[in-house]
Design a protein around this motif. Sequence first.
Motif, PDB file in Angstrom:
ATOM      1  N   CYS A 188       0.844  -1.194   0.000  1.00 13.73           N
ATOM      2  CA  CYS A 188       0.000   0.000   0.000  1.00 13.73           C
ATOM      3  C   CYS A 188       0.876   1.240   0.000  1.00 13.73           C
ATOM      4  O   CYS A 188       2.056   1.188   0.381  1.00 13.73           O
ATOM      5  CB  CYS A 188      -0.951   0.015   1.190  1.00 13.73           C
ATOM      6  SG  CYS A 188      -0.173   0.370   2.778  1.00 13.73           S
ATOM      7  N   SER A 189       0.298   2.340  -0.425  1.00 14.97           N
ATOM      8  CA  SER A 189       1.014   3.618  -0.427  1.00 14.97           C
ATOM      9  C   SER A 189       1.134   4.133   1.007  1.00 14.97           C
ATOM     10  O   SER A 189       0.439   3.664   1.914  1.00 14.97           O
ATOM     11  CB  SER A 189       0.275   4.629  -1.295  1.00 14.97           C
ATOM     12  OG  SER A 189      -1.033   4.842  -0.786  1.00 14.97           O
ATOM     13  N   SER A 190       2.002   5.120   1.214  1.00 14.58           N
ATOM     14  CA  SER A 190       2.249   5.628   2.560  1.00 14.58           C
ATOM     15  C   SER A 190       1.016   6.283   3.168  1.00 14.58           C
ATOM     16  O   SER A 190       0.862   6.325   4.395  1.00 14.58           O
ATOM     17  CB  SER A 190       3.410   6.637   2.535  1.00 14.58           C
ATOM     18  OG  SER A 190       3.103   7.705   1.639  1.00 14.58           O
ATOM     19  N   ASP A 191       0.104   6.782   2.307  1.00 12.48           N
ATOM     20  CA  ASP A 191      -1.111   7.424   2.834  1.00 12.48           C
ATOM     21  C   ASP A 191      -2.302   6.459   2.892  1.00 12.48           C
ATOM     22  O   ASP A 191      -3.428   6.886   3.155  1.00 12.48           O
ATOM     23  CB  ASP A 191      -1.475   8.656   2.000  1.00 12.48           C
ATOM     24  CG  ASP A 191      -1.764   8.321   0.541  1.00 12.48           C
ATOM     25  OD1 ASP A 191      -1.649   7.129   0.175  1.00 12.48           O
ATOM     26  OD2 ASP A 191      -2.084   9.242  -0.230  1.00 12.48           O
ATOM     27  N   HIS A 192      -2.057   5.174   2.645  1.00 19.04           N
ATOM     28  CA  HIS A 192      -3.096   4.139   2.706  1.00 19.04           C
ATOM     29  C   HIS A 192      -4.274   4.436   1.768  1.00 19.04           C
ATOM     30  O   HIS A 192      -5.417   4.088   2.055  1.00 19.04           O
ATOM     31  CB  HIS A 192      -3.631   3.978   4.148  1.00 19.04           C
ATOM     32  CG  HIS A 192      -2.616   3.450   5.110  1.00 19.04           C
ATOM     33  ND1 HIS A 192      -1.728   4.277   5.751  1.00 19.04           N
ATOM     34  CD2 HIS A 192      -2.340   2.192   5.527  1.00 19.04           C
ATOM     35  CE1 HIS A 192      -0.949   3.559   6.544  1.00 19.04           C
ATOM     36  NE2 HIS A 192      -1.287   2.284   6.424  1.00 19.04           N
ATOM     37  N   ARG A 193      -3.966   5.027   0.614  1.00 15.34           N
ATOM     38  CA  ARG A 193      -5.018   5.330  -0.357  1.00 15.34           C
ATOM     39  C   ARG A 193      -4.886   4.503  -1.634  1.00 15.34           C
ATOM     40  O   ARG A 193      -5.768   4.569  -2.486  1.00 15.34           O
ATOM     41  CB  ARG A 193      -5.005   6.821  -0.706  1.00 15.34           C
ATOM     42  CG  ARG A 193      -5.469   7.714   0.429  1.00 15.34           C
ATOM     43  CD  ARG A 193      -5.582   9.167  -0.007  1.00 15.34           C
ATOM     44  NE  ARG A 193      -6.498   9.328  -1.141  1.00 15.34           N
ATOM     45  CZ  ARG A 193      -6.700  10.487  -1.757  1.00 15.34           C
ATOM     46  NH1 ARG A 193      -6.064  11.587  -1.339  1.00 15.34           N
ATOM     47  NH2 ARG A 193      -7.533  10.570  -2.767  1.00 15.34           N
ATOM     48  N   GLU A 194      -3.818   3.752  -1.750  1.00 17.57           N
ATOM     49  CA  GLU A 194      -3.653   2.888  -2.921  1.00 17.57           C
ATOM     50  C   GLU A 194      -3.098   1.537  -2.465  1.00 17.57           C
ATOM     51  O   GLU A 194      -2.091   1.474  -1.763  1.00 17.57           O
ATOM     52  CB  GLU A 194      -2.705   3.526  -3.945  1.00 17.57           C
ATOM     53  CG  GLU A 194      -2.600   2.740  -5.235  1.00 17.57           C
ATOM     54  CD  GLU A 194      -1.802   3.479  -6.306  1.00 17.57           C
ATOM     55  OE1 GLU A 194      -0.921   2.839  -6.921  1.00 17.57           O
ATOM     56  OE2 GLU A 194      -2.053   4.691  -6.508  1.00 17.57           O
ATOM     57  N   TRP A 195      -3.812   0.478  -2.848  1.00 16.96           N
ATOM     58  CA  TRP A 195      -3.440  -0.873  -2.438  1.00 16.96           C
ATOM     59  C   TRP A 195      -3.340  -1.763  -3.673  1.00 16.96           C
ATOM     60  O   TRP A 195      -4.192  -1.698  -4.560  1.00 16.96           O
ATOM     61  CB  TRP A 195      -4.507  -1.453  -1.502  1.00 16.96           C
ATOM     62  CG  TRP A 195      -4.653  -0.716  -0.197  1.00 16.96           C
ATOM     63  CD1 TRP A 195      -5.272   0.485   0.004  1.00 16.96           C
ATOM     64  CD2 TRP A 195      -4.169  -1.137   1.078  1.00 16.96           C
ATOM     65  NE1 TRP A 195      -5.217   0.848   1.320  1.00 16.96           N
ATOM     66  CE2 TRP A 195      -4.550  -0.132   2.011  1.00 16.96           C
ATOM     67  CE3 TRP A 195      -3.473  -2.248   1.528  1.00 16.96           C
ATOM     68  CZ2 TRP A 195      -4.239  -0.219   3.364  1.00 16.96           C
ATOM     69  CZ3 TRP A 195      -3.170  -2.339   2.886  1.00 16.96           C
ATOM     70  CH2 TRP A 195      -3.544  -1.333   3.785  1.00 16.96           C
ATOM     71  N   VAL A 196      -2.310  -2.599  -3.711  1.00 19.50           N
ATOM     72  CA  VAL A 196      -2.136  -3.540  -4.826  1.00 19.50           C
ATOM     73  C   VAL A 196      -1.986  -4.953  -4.258  1.00 19.50           C
ATOM     74  O   VAL A 196      -1.190  -5.176  -3.333  1.00 19.50           O
ATOM     75  CB  VAL A 196      -0.900  -3.199  -5.686  1.00 19.50           C
ATOM     76  CG1 VAL A 196      -0.774  -4.199  -6.838  1.00 19.50           C
ATOM     77  CG2 VAL A 196      -0.992  -1.773  -6.213  1.00 19.50           C
ATOM     78  N   PHE A 197      -2.777  -5.888  -4.800  1.00 19.25           N
ATOM     79  CA  PHE A 197      -2.692  -7.293  -4.418  1.00 19.25           C
ATOM     80  C   PHE A 197      -2.138  -8.095  -5.599  1.00 19.25           C
ATOM     81  O   PHE A 197      -2.600  -7.920  -6.738  1.00 19.25           O
ATOM     82  CB  PHE A 197      -4.071  -7.843  -4.042  1.00 19.25           C
ATOM     83  CG  PHE A 197      -4.629  -7.266  -2.766  1.00 19.25           C
ATOM     84  CD1 PHE A 197      -4.443  -7.924  -1.559  1.00 19.25           C
ATOM     85  CD2 PHE A 197      -5.330  -6.066  -2.776  1.00 19.25           C
ATOM     86  CE1 PHE A 197      -4.952  -7.393  -0.384  1.00 19.25           C
ATOM     87  CE2 PHE A 197      -5.847  -5.534  -1.611  1.00 19.25           C
ATOM     88  CZ  PHE A 197      -5.653  -6.195  -0.409  1.00 19.25           C
ATOM     89  N   TYR A 198      -1.162  -8.943  -5.322  1.00 12.81           N
ATOM     90  CA  TYR A 198      -0.552  -9.788  -6.351  1.00 12.81           C
ATOM     91  C   TYR A 198      -1.077 -11.221  -6.179  1.00 12.81           C
ATOM     92  O   TYR A 198      -0.917 -11.817  -5.109  1.00 12.81           O
ATOM     93  CB  TYR A 198       0.970  -9.745  -6.232  1.00 12.81           C
ATOM     94  CG  TYR A 198       1.512  -8.341  -6.438  1.00 12.81           C
ATOM     95  CD1 TYR A 198       1.761  -7.855  -7.721  1.00 12.81           C
ATOM     96  CD2 TYR A 198       1.734  -7.495  -5.342  1.00 12.81           C
ATOM     97  CE1 TYR A 198       2.240  -6.558  -7.914  1.00 12.81           C
ATOM     98  CE2 TYR A 198       2.204  -6.205  -5.526  1.00 12.81           C
ATOM     99  CZ  TYR A 198       2.457  -5.737  -6.809  1.00 12.81           C
ATOM    100  OH  TYR A 198       2.914  -4.458  -7.003  1.00 12.81           O
ATOM    101  N   LEU A 199      -1.706 -11.743  -7.219  1.00 10.66           N
ATOM    102  CA  LEU A 199      -2.425 -13.008  -7.128  1.00 10.66           C
ATOM    103  C   LEU A 199      -1.533 -14.207  -7.426  1.00 10.66           C
ATOM    104  O   LEU A 199      -0.593 -14.119  -8.222  1.00 10.66           O
ATOM    105  CB  LEU A 199      -3.611 -13.013  -8.099  1.00 10.66           C
ATOM    106  CG  LEU A 199      -4.553 -11.806  -8.037  1.00 10.66           C
ATOM    107  CD1 LEU A 199      -5.706 -11.999  -9.010  1.00 10.66           C
ATOM    108  CD2 LEU A 199      -5.061 -11.583  -6.628  1.00 10.66           C
ATOM    109  N   ARG A 200      -1.881 -15.326  -6.790  1.00  9.11           N
ATOM    110  CA  ARG A 200      -1.218 -16.586  -7.124  1.00  9.11           C
ATOM    111  C   ARG A 200      -1.584 -16.979  -8.556  1.00  9.11           C
ATOM    112  O   ARG A 200      -2.700 -16.742  -9.012  1.00  9.11           O
ATOM    113  CB  ARG A 200      -1.683 -17.704  -6.189  1.00  9.11           C
ATOM    114  CG  ARG A 200      -1.344 -17.500  -4.726  1.00  9.11           C
ATOM    115  CD  ARG A 200      -1.843 -18.685  -3.921  1.00  9.11           C
ATOM    116  NE  ARG A 200      -1.728 -18.442  -2.500  1.00  9.11           N
ATOM    117  CZ  ARG A 200      -0.631 -18.707  -1.771  1.00  9.11           C
ATOM    118  NH1 ARG A 200       0.433 -19.234  -2.366  1.00  9.11           N
ATOM    119  NH2 ARG A 200      -0.615 -18.468  -0.474  1.00  9.11           N
ATOM    120  N   LYS A 201      -0.663 -17.620  -9.231  1.00  6.61           N
ATOM    121  CA  LYS A 201      -0.940 -18.133 -10.570  1.00  6.61           C
ATOM    122  C   LYS A 201      -1.412 -19.585 -10.483  1.00  6.61           C
ATOM    123  O   LYS A 201      -1.008 -20.337  -9.595  1.00  6.61           O
ATOM    124  CB  LYS A 201       0.304 -18.045 -11.445  1.00  6.61           C
ATOM    125  CG  LYS A 201       0.748 -16.613 -11.732  1.00  6.61           C
ATOM    126  CD  LYS A 201       1.957 -16.565 -12.669  1.00  6.61           C
ATOM    127  CE  LYS A 201       2.334 -15.124 -12.980  1.00  6.61           C
ATOM    128  NZ  LYS A 201       3.493 -15.041 -13.906  1.00  6.61           N
TER     129      LYS A 201
END
Length: 589
Positions: A188-201
């Motif tokens: 997540c970004s430092s301001d907790h406004r952008e989150w990215v999840f990386y999925l299992r293949k």
Amino acid sequence: MDTIYTHFLRLADAEQLVLKLNEPVRVTIEMLSAVLCCTPRNVKFILRKLEEQHFIHWHPGRGRGHHSELTLLRSLNEALEVHFTELLCKGKLKEAIELIGSVKIDEVLRENLMLTLHQQMGFHSHLETGSEQDILRMLRSRQLGDLDPASVYTAFETYLLGQVCSTLITYDADTNTFLPALAHTWECSSDHREWVFYLRKGVRFHDGRVMTSQDVQASLNRLFEINCSSLWLYRDIERAETVGDYAIRFVLKQTNRFFLHLFSCIRMTVLPADYDSNKTLVGTGPFQITEMSEEVIKLTAFDSYYGIRPHLDQVHIWFLPEHASYDGYYDLPGADHLSLSRSSPEQPQFIDYPALGCQYMLFNFHVKGCHHHPAFRQAMRIVYDSVTLVNDLGKNRITPASSFLPWRSAAENWKTRVLDEAKALLHQSGYQGEPLLLSYKKNKDADVAEWLQKRARLIGLNIEFEPFDDYLDVVKASQAPLILREEILEDDWQYGMIHFFKNNENCLHRYLTPELQSILDDVLAPFPQLPHDGRTKLLERAEALLRENGWLLTGCHMNKKAELHQSIYGMQTSEFGFLDISKLWIKNP
């Protein structure tokens, strides 16, 4: 043979015949035709078969105007017990369960039959096509509820969904941390406004398709499309962007430090992008649904599960009809620590699990009545006294509750309130002796309702009952002013509490007016932006608001109990204190 038993049970249970064991009774073919639901010609065929099997003695009348005589050679109970056992031996559990409620039956026999049925539950190993199949059979004392992740509202169904479906991450209550699941990592970004999840293949749904970020995106969009009752929790999401097939980015309108909780909860179960709620649920979990009806749901281990395949091959969960309900067996709750030392593998284990949450009373502010007066609610606080409730009724009511959280209740300096105080408050409220309805779950809270009624009479309060016959009727709005319910929280108790306060389709929202709800909403508004400790204090304030205004009266904390038989190993707790069936296994001698 099954048909013969059916005919005999109809005869023996027929009120118009008044048959008694070994006593001849005068009957006519016309009477028997009505009882057996067949033509007079078929009556004689059926009677002949019953006589051959030594169920009856039949003495036909000779000539016009002469009555025939019918004598029962077996009692109804004896025939029921034999037929029930034969059905179980043939593996016809559905028919056996239905039999219990198909005829009038005394409580002693009902208990004996249920104990016999209980012996068919538990682990069974079968040699099928050369490979050993380990099957767990369970009984549930009510019908199956909603299995849609977006609208599920009961603990067992939520637990069941966790065995069939998966979320991006999971919550570990012991460490208060999040663990990888469908997503192997996140940032997540430092301001907790952008989150990215990386999925299992290579994660597959039960229908064989590979899960991608499009499925995650569609699962979130579905919550908004169907106007899910929990949307308040997801209101900060401005957009969800797929980054190729195996990453997804969430961009938020404002800081949200509670965000990970939202993707470990059952609402954000990942379903196929083209999910059809009218078809059998398809997930990515350790078990897949291979059969589902009103009587049974059958789960089969998913060989392509991305995690560790279950040790059990199948789990069959049988749902008892209301007339056949029976307490306690194979609800499979868990415990913090389980001892497996037994003198023999057949010796039963009794397991207790203190559940998060509590039994409580609400007031229906949408109907007129004296319960709108604070003094009346104060009087009910004394009538529905937590300490007296636990002392008087006991059983699985283990401790008085001042909060949904047992550790907060344990910090209270508990004292029993006397009813004389309630009598003065009742008079102050303007109560004129009118009957007040109390809504409760018939098969679960009847003893509490009767206890309340007796205590209320002592102060001149007239309580009448509105029991719900159908367990699932609790989701329907009641016109009763007094509502008795129970809430069981998730292991992620912060999520469980905020979901209770903000779910716009649960009991709290159903019976508070919009004006009262807005007061609670104002208190909870900053919840997602706060760190863990700040959220904890805010939830305490919300509970205090309900308590101080008497909008909700906490009763007691409940203990979940079950009896487990045979060589059960690998017991680990899952959501709501149920055992994780994906970890269970049987040790064959």
